[in-house]
Design a protein around this motif. Structure first.
Motif, short mmCIF file in Angstrom:
data_model
loop_
_atom_site.label_atom_id
_atom_site.label_comp_id
_atom_site.label_asym_id
_atom_site.label_seq_id
_atom_site.Cartn_x
_atom_site.Cartn_y
_atom_site.Cartn_z
N ALA A 152 1.03 -1.21 0.15
CA ALA A 152 -0.02 0.20 -0.03
C ALA A 152 0.90 1.14 0.16
CB ALA A 152 -0.87 0.13 1.08
N LEU A 153 0.65 2.27 -0.88
CA LEU A 153 1.25 3.48 -1.08
C LEU A 153 0.63 4.28 -0.28
CD1 LEU A 153 3.63 5.45 -2.19
CD2 LEU A 153 1.93 5.80 -3.99
N VAL A 154 1.27 5.29 0.60
CA VAL A 154 0.81 6.40 1.26
C VAL A 154 1.53 7.71 0.86
CG1 VAL A 154 0.15 7.51 3.53
CG2 VAL A 154 -0.11 5.09 3.31
N THR A 155 0.67 8.53 0.12
CA THR A 155 1.42 9.81 -0.07
C THR A 155 1.14 10.86 0.96
OG1 THR A 155 -0.54 10.68 -1.25
CG2 THR A 155 1.35 9.17 -2.53
N TRP A 174 -0.74 -4.55 6.15
CA TRP A 174 -0.30 -4.11 4.76
C TRP A 174 1.33 -3.87 4.75
CZ3 TRP A 174 -3.21 -3.67 -0.06
CH2 TRP A 174 -4.47 -3.77 0.20
N THR A 175 1.69 -4.03 3.85
CA THR A 175 3.45 -3.47 3.72
C THR A 175 3.17 -2.10 3.27
OG1 THR A 175 3.97 -5.82 3.30
CG2 THR A 175 5.49 -3.96 2.68
N VAL A 176 3.51 -1.01 3.98
CA VAL A 176 3.06 0.24 3.73
C VAL A 176 4.48 1.00 3.08
CG1 VAL A 176 2.68 2.48 4.53
CG2 VAL A 176 1.58 0.57 5.37
N ILE A 177 4.30 1.53 1.89
CA ILE A 177 5.37 2.20 1.41
C ILE A 177 4.97 3.79 1.50
CG2 ILE A 177 6.56 2.82 -0.84
CD1 ILE A 177 5.78 0.27 -2.09
N GLY A 193 4.99 2.13 11.41
CA GLY A 193 4.77 0.80 10.70
C GLY A 193 5.05 0.69 9.24
N ALA A 194 5.70 1.92 8.73
CA ALA A 194 5.98 1.72 7.21
C ALA A 194 7.03 0.97 7.09
CB ALA A 194 6.45 3.45 6.75
N THR A 212 5.74 0.77 -14.08
CA THR A 212 5.99 -0.64 -13.56
C THR A 212 4.73 -0.55 -12.44
OG1 THR A 212 8.19 -0.30 -13.89
CG2 THR A 212 7.59 -1.98 -12.24
N GLU A 213 4.26 -1.65 -12.34
CA GLU A 213 3.06 -1.78 -11.18
C GLU A 213 4.02 -1.95 -9.99
OE1 GLU A 213 0.19 -5.01 -12.12
OE2 GLU A 213 0.81 -4.59 -14.30
N ARG A 214 3.95 -1.16 -9.06
CA ARG A 214 4.46 -1.17 -7.72
C ARG A 214 3.61 -1.37 -6.47
NH1 ARG A 214 8.14 4.34 -7.88
NH2 ARG A 214 9.16 3.32 -5.88
N TRP A 215 2.23 -0.85 -6.51
CA TRP A 215 1.55 -1.19 -5.31
C TRP A 215 0.15 -1.51 -5.59
CZ3 TRP A 215 4.89 3.13 -5.42
CH2 TRP A 215 4.41 4.19 -6.29
N ALA A 216 -0.56 -2.27 -4.60
CA ALA A 216 -1.99 -2.56 -4.96
C ALA A 216 -3.12 -1.51 -4.69
CB ALA A 216 -2.27 -3.90 -4.04
#
Ligand SMILES: NC(=O)c1ccc[n+]([C@@H]2O[C@H](COP(=O)([O-])OP(=O)(O)OC[C@H]3O[C@@H](n4cnc5c(N)ncnc54)[C@H](OP(=O)(O)O)[C@@H]3O)[C@@H](O)[C@H]2O)c1
Length: 327
Positions: A152-155, A174-177, A193-194, A212-216
């Motif tokens: 999961a990307l968080v901006t 979730w694996t958080v980016i 938790g990132a 490129t597909e990086r996050w769901a």
């Protein structure tokens, strides 16, 4: 009778906000009067206090899009004196006198009961930013997304929405980016938790229609090119919850992620969200949010500090959340 409030005026002397005495008789219509103990500084409060965007639609205005407090008097069937309540949105602090004040008069239909899990100060450490982060997570879950699908990307991760979204998503497995412009906040974001920190510069310039597909999934509080790039790098069938505009209100994107990868763009609005969804969001926050992490992302200021905090949040200087202790 008067009470302390932040008051915004706009007249021939210009646009200005400051601490003032406000007459109780000048409160607007509403069937519940609340003794406010805590409010917060959200991004929109920064816009209101500085006048940078025309979010305030009536003058004088008391800013503050959210508050927690105790019902002082009520003619609404659901509320009685002594009830602990929370309010988010509904135009409060924009068209209706808001929460950065010792008193607020609002419609009882706008209020949510303070969850037992939280003190009023903790509820405002969450505030509209955190409640919006929860709405975004709920929208992604309703879409069917789960941590097995990818990261999961968080901006805007070190901001208010971003900090709470990071903590909530990590708590749900979730694996958080975390995307941030503040490299110095990497340890802070990892403590929430990132798993990975990326430089927001990777996402903030014009990009390709598909990458490129990086996050769901993604919780985006930034908008503009960042949202376009977040979409372009979302995995097949994934979803992006758009809740903010810290970079800009524009969306310079193409339809490629939607029509070639089945990516969904989910809109998140906290202001007019129906009561059932609000109650569910607060119930989920009480269940999922680690109050220890909440404390780590929160600073507390007095009411008189609201003007400076409003300027700071627009300059991206605020880490996590700011609680205003009304006193
Ligand atoms: N939809 C809704 O109902 C709703 C509810 C609440 C908030 N919002 C919106 O959500 C956004 C975030 O609110 P917030 O209270 O969390 O504000 P915030 O604490 O200021 O967080 C915003 C974060 O965005 C990043 N950022 C700031 N300027 C940027 C730029 N030019 N380019 C890229 N990133 C930038 C910064 O994070 P880093 O330093 O980590 O890069 C900043 O901390 C705001 O736009 C707000 O209006 C919407």
């Amino acid at each position: 009778m008067s009470f302390k409030a932040i008051r915004i005026d706009k007249d021939e002397q210009g646009y200005r906000a400051g601490l003032a005495d406000f007459a109780e008789a000048d409160l607007m219509e509403g069937d519940v009067t609340v003794a406010v103990s805590h409010s917060t500084i959200n991004y929109k409060d920064g816009l209101a206090i500085t006048g940078k965007s025309p979010v305030v639609r009536r003058f004088p205005m008391i800013p503050g899009i959210d508050f927690a407090g105790v019902v002082e008097s009520s003619s609404h069937a659901d509320w009685k004196a002594g009830d602990k309540v929370v309010l988010n949105g509904w135009g409060v602090g924009e068209t209706h006198l808001g929460g950065l004040a010792q008193k607020a008069r609002v419609k009882g239909d706008w209020l949510v009961r303070l969850p037992d899990a939280f003190s009023p100060a903790q509820a405002m450490a969450i505030g509209t930013a955190g409640y919006t982060a929860m709405l975004a997570v709920m929208a992604l879950e309703a879409h069917g997304a789960n941590p097995q699908h990818g990261p999961a990307l968080v901006t805007g991760a070190a901001g208010g929405v971003g900090s709470v979204a990071t903590a909530l998503l990590a708590a749900r497995g979730w694996t958080v980016i975390a995307s941030t412009g503040r490299a110095a906040e990497a340890d802070y974001l990892k403590s929430l938790g990132a798993a990975e920190i990326i430089d927001r510069a990777e996402l903030s310039s014009p990009g390709r229609p598909l990458g490129t597909e990086r996050w769901a999934v993604c919780v985006d509080s930034v908008g503009s090119h960042t949202l376009a790039n977040a979409l372009a790098q979302t995995k097949y069938g994934g979803a992006v919850a758009a809740c903010g505009l810290a970079q800009g209100m524009d969306l310079p994107a193409s339809v490629a992620p939607f029509i070639l990868r089945g990516v969904s763009l989910l809109g998140i609005d906290s202001v007019m969200a129906p009561q059932a969804r609000r109650r569910e969001a607060w119930r989920r926050l009480a269940r999922d949010l680690d109050v220890g992490k909440l404390a780590a992302m929160t600073q507390t200021i007095p009411l008189a500090g609201a003007m400076q905090a409003g300027r700071d949040i627009l300059e991206g200087k605020v880490r996590g959340r700011v609680v205003v202790e009304i006193g």
